[in-house]
Write a protein that holds these residues in place. Sequence first.
Motif, PDB file in Angstrom:
ATOM      1  N   VAL A 201      -4.512  10.118   0.116  1.00  0.00           N
ATOM      2  CA  VAL A 201      -4.899   9.060  -0.813  1.00  0.00           C
ATOM      3  C   VAL A 201      -4.045   7.837  -0.490  1.00  0.00           C
ATOM      4  O   VAL A 201      -2.819   7.908  -0.531  1.00  0.00           O
ATOM      5  CB  VAL A 201      -4.687   9.484  -2.285  1.00  0.00           C
ATOM      6  CG1 VAL A 201      -5.058   8.345  -3.219  1.00  0.00           C
ATOM      7  CG2 VAL A 201      -5.474  10.732  -2.602  1.00  0.00           C
TER       8      VAL A 201
ATOM      9  N   HIS B 283       0.858  -1.182   0.000  1.00  0.00           N
ATOM     10  CA  HIS B 283       0.000   0.000   0.000  1.00  0.00           C
ATOM     11  C   HIS B 283       0.891   1.228   0.000  1.00  0.00           C
ATOM     12  O   HIS B 283       2.018   1.201   0.473  1.00  0.00           O
ATOM     13  CB  HIS B 283      -0.979   0.014   1.179  1.00  0.00           C
ATOM     14  CG  HIS B 283      -0.344   0.188   2.515  1.00  0.00           C
ATOM     15  ND1 HIS B 283       0.149  -0.856   3.252  1.00  0.00           N
ATOM     16  CD2 HIS B 283      -0.120   1.299   3.240  1.00  0.00           C
ATOM     17  CE1 HIS B 283       0.643  -0.397   4.379  1.00  0.00           C
ATOM     18  NE2 HIS B 283       0.499   0.912   4.396  1.00  0.00           N
TER      19      HIS B 283
ATOM     20  N   GLN C 206      -3.713  -2.025  -8.832  1.00  0.00           N
ATOM     21  CA  GLN C 206      -4.401  -1.295  -7.767  1.00  0.00           C
ATOM     22  C   GLN C 206      -5.819  -1.833  -7.668  1.00  0.00           C
ATOM     23  O   GLN C 206      -6.566  -1.822  -8.639  1.00  0.00           O
ATOM     24  CB  GLN C 206      -4.427   0.190  -8.092  1.00  0.00           C
ATOM     25  CG  GLN C 206      -5.112   1.017  -7.046  1.00  0.00           C
ATOM     26  CD  GLN C 206      -5.029   2.495  -7.347  1.00  0.00           C
ATOM     27  OE1 GLN C 206      -3.983   2.994  -7.720  1.00  0.00           O
ATOM     28  NE2 GLN C 206      -6.130   3.180  -7.196  1.00  0.00           N
TER      29      GLN C 206
ATOM     30  N   THR D  54      -8.747   1.809  -2.994  1.00  0.00           N
ATOM     31  CA  THR D  54      -8.232   3.131  -2.663  1.00  0.00           C
ATOM     32  C   THR D  54      -9.061   3.732  -1.543  1.00  0.00           C
ATOM     33  O   THR D  54     -10.275   3.542  -1.495  1.00  0.00           O
ATOM     34  CB  THR D  54      -8.299   4.070  -3.886  1.00  0.00           C
ATOM     35  OG1 THR D  54      -7.456   3.567  -4.901  1.00  0.00           O
ATOM     36  CG2 THR D  54      -7.842   5.467  -3.549  1.00  0.00           C
TER      37      THR D  54
ATOM     38  N   ASP E 269      -9.651   7.591  -0.249  1.00  0.00           N
ATOM     39  CA  ASP E 269      -9.432   9.004  -0.567  1.00  0.00           C
ATOM     40  C   ASP E 269     -10.164   9.820   0.492  1.00  0.00           C
ATOM     41  O   ASP E 269     -11.380   9.670   0.665  1.00  0.00           O
ATOM     42  CB  ASP E 269      -9.975   9.306  -1.962  1.00  0.00           C
ATOM     43  CG  ASP E 269      -9.653  10.707  -2.447  1.00  0.00           C
ATOM     44  OD1 ASP E 269      -9.359  11.575  -1.614  1.00  0.00           O
ATOM     45  OD2 ASP E 269      -9.701  10.926  -3.663  1.00  0.00           O
TER      46      ASP E 269
ATOM     47  N   ARG F 110      -3.410   3.920  -1.576  1.00  0.00           N
ATOM     48  CA  ARG F 110      -3.639   2.952  -2.648  1.00  0.00           C
ATOM     49  C   ARG F 110      -3.201   1.572  -2.175  1.00  0.00           C
ATOM     50  O   ARG F 110      -2.107   1.419  -1.625  1.00  0.00           O
ATOM     51  CB  ARG F 110      -2.843   3.347  -3.881  1.00  0.00           C
ATOM     52  CG  ARG F 110      -3.296   4.635  -4.493  1.00  0.00           C
ATOM     53  CD  ARG F 110      -2.368   5.061  -5.637  1.00  0.00           C
ATOM     54  NE  ARG F 110      -2.846   6.268  -6.270  1.00  0.00           N
ATOM     55  CZ  ARG F 110      -2.515   7.489  -5.874  1.00  0.00           C
ATOM     56  NH1 ARG F 110      -1.704   7.652  -4.859  1.00  0.00           N
ATOM     57  NH2 ARG F 110      -2.996   8.545  -6.497  1.00  0.00           N
TER      58      ARG F 110
END
Length: 75
Positions: free
Chosen positions: A22, A6, A31, A34, A36, A24
């Motif tokens: 952010v 990550h 990916q 996520t 955000d 990921r």
Amino acid sequence: VFQWMHKADCLFINGTEKVRLVVRFIYNREQFLTFDSDVGNFVGFTPLGEKNAKKWNSDLATVEFMRSHVDRCRH
């Protein structure tokens, strides 16, 4: 060989007034999930990511934990 990683990015829009986090999540160079801070929850991009996003978004403690990481970016 399987790879899981990550990556977290702190994005500064106006000094430390507007900060975006952010995170990921990547599995085998793809990916799949996520987080955000502008969206405020997890978003999945693959079947594995969608499954984990649904699970983690239903756990309010996990979502609040990730949201609180924005403050770490400021310091």
